[in-house]
Enzyme design. Structure first.
Site, PDB file in Angstrom:
ATOM      1  N   LEU A   1       0.843  -1.202   0.000  1.00 49.23           N
ATOM      2  CA  LEU A   1       0.000   0.000   0.000  1.00 49.23           C
ATOM      3  C   LEU A   1       0.875   1.247   0.000  1.00 49.23           C
ATOM      4  CD1 LEU A   1      -2.512  -1.172   2.752  1.00 49.23           C
ATOM      5  CD2 LEU A   1      -2.942  -1.060   0.283  1.00 49.23           C
TER       6      LEU A   1
ATOM      7  N   ASP B   1       2.316  -6.105   2.753  1.00 49.03           N
ATOM      8  CA  ASP B   1       2.791  -5.143   3.761  1.00 49.03           C
ATOM      9  C   ASP B   1       3.222  -5.808   5.071  1.00 49.03           C
ATOM     10  OD1 ASP B   1       2.393  -2.324   2.686  1.00 49.03           O
ATOM     11  OD2 ASP B   1       0.476  -3.237   2.210  1.00 49.03           O
TER      12      ASP B   1
ATOM     13  N   GLU C   1       5.050  -3.885  13.054  1.00 41.74           N
ATOM     14  CA  GLU C   1       4.625  -3.024  14.167  1.00 41.74           C
ATOM     15  C   GLU C   1       3.116  -2.814  14.190  1.00 41.74           C
ATOM     16  OE1 GLU C   1       5.362   1.359  14.062  1.00 41.74           O
ATOM     17  OE2 GLU C   1       6.195   0.966  16.031  1.00 41.74           O
ATOM     18  N   ASP C   2       2.511  -2.846  13.003  1.00 42.03           N
ATOM     19  CA  ASP C   2       1.067  -2.585  12.947  1.00 42.03           C
ATOM     20  C   ASP C   2       0.225  -3.736  13.479  1.00 42.03           C
ATOM     21  OD1 ASP C   2       1.218   0.000  11.848  1.00 42.03           O
ATOM     22  OD2 ASP C   2       1.815  -0.900   9.946  1.00 42.03           O
TER      23      ASP C   2
ATOM     24  N   ARG D   1      -4.540  -5.979   5.128  1.00 41.72           N
ATOM     25  CA  ARG D   1      -3.598  -6.323   6.193  1.00 41.72           C
ATOM     26  C   ARG D   1      -4.248  -7.129   7.326  1.00 41.72           C
ATOM     27  NH1 ARG D   1       0.799  -2.065   7.690  1.00 41.72           N
ATOM     28  NH2 ARG D   1       1.575  -4.077   8.435  1.00 41.72           N
TER      29      ARG D   1
ATOM     30  N   ARG E   1      -6.490   4.754   9.550  1.00 41.34           N
ATOM     31  CA  ARG E   1      -6.384   3.322   9.883  1.00 41.34           C
ATOM     32  C   ARG E   1      -6.850   3.002  11.308  1.00 41.34           C
ATOM     33  NH1 ARG E   1      -2.257   0.868   6.808  1.00 41.34           N
ATOM     34  NH2 ARG E   1      -2.369   1.688   4.700  1.00 41.34           N
TER      35      ARG E   1
ATOM     36  N   HIS F   1       0.399   7.271   9.666  1.00 38.16           N
ATOM     37  CA  HIS F   1       0.297   6.867  11.068  1.00 38.16           C
ATOM     38  C   HIS F   1       0.811   7.969  11.985  1.00 38.16           C
ATOM     39  CE1 HIS F   1       0.516   2.401   9.730  1.00 38.16           C
ATOM     40  NE2 HIS F   1      -0.680   2.600  10.247  1.00 38.16           N
TER      41      HIS F   1
ATOM     42  N   ILE G   1       6.767   2.627  -0.058  1.00 38.41           N
ATOM     43  CA  ILE G   1       5.461   2.102   0.381  1.00 38.41           C
ATOM     44  C   ILE G   1       5.160   2.575   1.809  1.00 38.41           C
ATOM     45  CG2 ILE G   1       5.182   0.169  -1.218  1.00 38.41           C
ATOM     46  CD1 ILE G   1       6.490  -1.609   0.904  1.00 38.41           C
TER      47      ILE G   1
ATOM     48  N   CYS H   1       8.091   0.837  11.810  1.00 36.72           N
ATOM     49  CA  CYS H   1       7.178  -0.148  11.227  1.00 36.72           C
ATOM     50  C   CYS H   1       7.784  -1.543  11.141  1.00 36.72           C
ATOM     51  CB  CYS H   1       6.792   0.271   9.807  1.00 36.72           C
ATOM     52  SG  CYS H   1       6.434   2.012   9.596  1.00 36.72           S
TER      53      CYS H   1
HETATM   54  N1  GLY Z   1       2.494   0.315   3.215  1.00 32.52           N
HETATM   55  C1  GLY Z   1       2.316   0.432   4.598  1.00 32.52           C
HETATM   56  C2  GLY Z   1       0.883   0.465   4.916  1.00 32.52           C
HETATM   57  O1  GLY Z   1       0.197   1.152   4.201  1.00 32.52           O
HETATM   58  O2  GLY Z   1       0.387  -0.149   5.795  1.00 32.52           O
END
Ligand code: GLY
Length: 260
Positions: free
Chosen positions: A24, A66, A71-72, A91, A137, A168, A249, A255
């Site tokens: 993304l 991704d 970390e996400d 994701r 997000r 973020h 990206i 991250c």
């Molecule tokens: N490419 C990182 C994200 O959009 O989550």
């Protein structure tokens, strides 16, 4: 006494997948060079290990472009970990892939079940609080569910706002030590860091804000000499890692790992 917001014994990373070229991004600035990304990722992992920390390196997941941005997927606190619920539909499946690794490390594991969304990139943990930026997000329901979980473990959550058009919250800030934050001027202007010492990224070097303090090092993307020099002048030991390919990206230093 250790400071769990920047002194870590462990990190989790995931190798980049070849599918990362479909990651993304807010705008197209070119296709990531996979070979360069592998070199950069190896340097990043080696730098984490140089501090003496154990790094758990997970295999690449081709189905999730991704997924290198681990970390996400979770929030790792001292005594509890929380699996996130990504706001990016592509994701969502990463969480099931991360779950067993987190459960092997923590006795207390919770999962944000929804209907809200929350991604780890929107969460900055300091010595005194957990700051969560609402963003495209991370929504209010996701923040509320996380608050309900971590309050039980004695943490204070403060809801803040990620600047518009910024992916973020931590795209624009990082923790440097117990009381000091590196931030862009635009984020600091929101007033969200009142009571902290804030160091600003140099003008034109806003992308340097996504750094990490990991034990003795501040690990930041290479190519931001004014900000790196400013941090060194403040006494930090700075390590610079090439980030040109992840940047295509919208990824950065924070991250790429979970730290605990
Ligand atoms: N490419 C990182 C994200 O959009 O989550």
């Amino acid at each position: 006494m250790t400071n769990p917001s920047f002194e870590f014994a462990h990190a989790i990373t995931r190798k980049p997948s070849k599918s990362i070229i479909a990651g993304l991004r807010a705008e197209n600035t070119g296709t990531p060079d996979f070979a360069q990304m592998e070199i950069d990722h190896a340097n990043y992992v080696a730098t984490l290990r140089e501090t003496g920390a154990e790094v758990i390196e997970l295999p690449a997941l081709e189905a999730f472009p991704d997924s290198v941005f681990v970390e996400d997927d979770a929030l790792c606190l001292k005594d509890v970990a929380i699996l996130m619920r990504p706001g990016a539909p592509s994701r969502m499946g990463e969480i099931a892939q991360m779950s067993s690794t987190i459960r092997a490390q923590y006795e207390n594991v919770f999962e944000v079940k929804g209907p809200g969304f929350i991604e780890g990139g929107d969460i900055l943990t300091t010595a005194r609080e957990v700051l969560v930026g609402k963003s495209a997000r991370t929504d209010a329901a996701g923040v509320a569910e996380l608050r309900e979980i971590i309050t039980r473990f004695g943490y204070t959550l403060r809801e803040v706002q990620t600047p518009p058009d910024v992916l973020h919250f931590k795209t624009d800030c990082s923790l440097l030590d117990g009381e000091t934050i590196l931030a862009t001027k635009r984020l600091d202007a929101s007033g969200c860091f009142e009571g902290y010492k804030v160091l600003h990224t140099a003008d034109g070097e806003e992308a340097a804000a996504n750094a990490i303090r990991f034990n003795q090092f501040v690990i930041m993307a290479a190519g931001f000499p004014k900000t790196a020099g400013m941090l060194r002048a403040h006494g930090y030991t700075v390590r610079e890692i090439n980030n040109t390919e992840c940047a295509k990206i919208d990824g950065g230093m924070s991250c790429l790992s979970l730290r605990f």
